[in-house]
Design an enzyme around this catalytic site. Structure first.
Site, mmCIF file in Angstrom:
data_model
loop_
_atom_site.group_PDB
_atom_site.id
_atom_site.type_symbol
_atom_site.label_atom_id
_atom_site.label_comp_id
_atom_site.label_asym_id
_atom_site.label_seq_id
_atom_site.Cartn_x
_atom_site.Cartn_y
_atom_site.Cartn_z
ATOM 1 N N HIS A 149 57.368 -44.344 -59.416
ATOM 2 C CA HIS A 149 58.584 -44.045 -58.657
ATOM 3 C C HIS A 149 58.953 -45.158 -57.674
ATOM 4 O O HIS A 149 58.098 -45.734 -57.025
ATOM 5 C CB HIS A 149 58.361 -42.742 -57.875
ATOM 6 C CG HIS A 149 59.559 -42.301 -57.110
ATOM 7 N ND1 HIS A 149 59.525 -41.974 -55.773
ATOM 8 C CD2 HIS A 149 60.851 -42.136 -57.497
ATOM 9 C CE1 HIS A 149 60.738 -41.611 -55.379
ATOM 10 N NE2 HIS A 149 61.556 -41.711 -56.401
ATOM 11 N N GLU A 179 60.463 -46.705 -62.504
ATOM 12 C CA GLU A 179 61.793 -46.261 -62.092
ATOM 13 C C GLU A 179 62.179 -47.088 -60.876
ATOM 14 O O GLU A 179 61.427 -47.163 -59.907
ATOM 15 C CB GLU A 179 61.755 -44.762 -61.759
ATOM 16 C CG GLU A 179 63.107 -44.182 -61.367
ATOM 17 C CD GLU A 179 63.206 -43.882 -59.881
ATOM 18 O OE1 GLU A 179 64.109 -43.127 -59.505
ATOM 19 O OE2 GLU A 179 62.403 -44.415 -59.076
ATOM 20 N N HIS A 187 66.179 -48.382 -52.460
ATOM 21 C CA HIS A 187 66.360 -46.928 -52.419
ATOM 22 C C HIS A 187 67.102 -46.534 -51.159
ATOM 23 O O HIS A 187 68.090 -45.821 -51.201
ATOM 24 C CB HIS A 187 65.000 -46.217 -52.485
ATOM 25 C CG HIS A 187 65.128 -44.730 -52.609
ATOM 26 N ND1 HIS A 187 65.540 -43.925 -51.559
ATOM 27 C CD2 HIS A 187 64.917 -43.894 -53.657
ATOM 28 C CE1 HIS A 187 65.573 -42.663 -51.976
ATOM 29 N NE2 HIS A 187 65.205 -42.619 -53.236
#
Length: 289
Positions: A22, A42, A58
């Protein structure tokens, strides 16, 4: 096409599992998570005000226990991933088989989604695939935060076509991560003529518990020849939830601890029924036991 194919030709070891690390947004994180046993990553693509892909970031908030602000430019990311996924390159990592681009499109106006898709395709053609000169082999999942930005996918595919590189269409699939209505998602995809290479996710940040009702509904749809060929869960960090996700029949999960999933897959209950996916496993085929 992919949705109609029977993925039963590789039944050795059971269902292939995509162990997706992640929020992997800089070189250090990429290397760290591959060393921990991830076979997929990801990564978050953020966009500028014109809808052009800018950097891997992010932003705040993000999963508990993680630094939200690691970043690198989109082109540097594509170049590094090209090296990691090209057989014969000194940096080649055989276990890295799939790249999931978490496209932060909610900040992009709906009317720019199509051109955003074209721009991402163009940069991938130029930097990752190098217009046919690169041997980079990873499968790519375009993860869209809402079905309302589905035109991004059309833009991406149309740009591959207009540039003369339809062959990369075989490497690319789509996913919608917004926990939206599954039936409505299927209808919209059909109306856009997006009929294959479709993943479906369910999940929530690791800070919050989520019941598996929708996950199980998606898995039931997959197993009754629904629009999706793979279903995965996010973000799964606890051993207990990893086990429950496998028991439910998911094809993979996004996790901050890929080494934990490797460990669970080796447990007696799971080792004969599941295994880490390899490059020989087609992510666009529905697995049949």
């Amino acid at each position: 096409e992919g949705a109609e194919q029977d993925g039963s030709e590789r039944t050795d070891g059971g269902r292939p599992i995509w162990n997706i690390a992640h929020m992997v947004n800089n070189k250090q994180a990429i290397d760290k998570y591959l060393d921990k046993g991830a076979n997929s990553v990801e990564s978050d693509v953020s966009f500028d005000s014109d809808g052009k892909p800018e950097k891997m970031l992010h932003g705040i908030p993000c999963d508990c226990g993680r630094k939200c602000l690691n970043q690198m430019s989109f082109t540097d990311y594509l170049d590094y991933m090209r090296q990691l996924t090209t057989p014969g390159d000194p940096k080649f990592r055989e276990n890295l088989i799939l790249i999931m681009l978490d496209l932060k499109l909610k900040s992009v106006a709906a009317n720019l989604a199509y051109s955003s898709g074209q721009e991402v395709a163009l940069q991938m053609l130029n930097t990752y695939w190098k217009r046919g000169e690169s041997g980079a082999r990873a499968y790519i999942v375009l993860s869209i935060p809402t079905i309302k930005r589905v035109t991004f996918v059309r833009g991406f595919y149309d740009k591959l076509h207009s540039e003369g590189f339809d062959q990369y269409r075989e490497k690319v699939g789509v996913d919608f991560s917004g926990n939206e209505d599954l039936d409505e998602t299927g209808r919209i995809l059909s109306s856009q003529n997006i009929l294959d290479h479709i993943w479906q996710s369910d999940g929530i940040t690791n800070c919050i518990f989520r019941v598996m009702t929708r996950l199980k509904k998606a898995i039931n749809k997959r197993d009754s020849n629904g629009y999706m060929v793979k279903v995965y869960y996010w973000s799964v960090d606890k051993y207990t939830i990893m086990r429950k996700t496998l028991r439910a029949g998911a094809d993979g999960m996004i996790t901050n601890f890929p080494d934990r999933l490797v460990s669970v897959l080796n447990e007696r209950e799971f080792s004969g029924k599941f295994r880490l996916a390899t490059y020989d496993d087609n992510p666009w085929e529905r697995y049949k036991a």
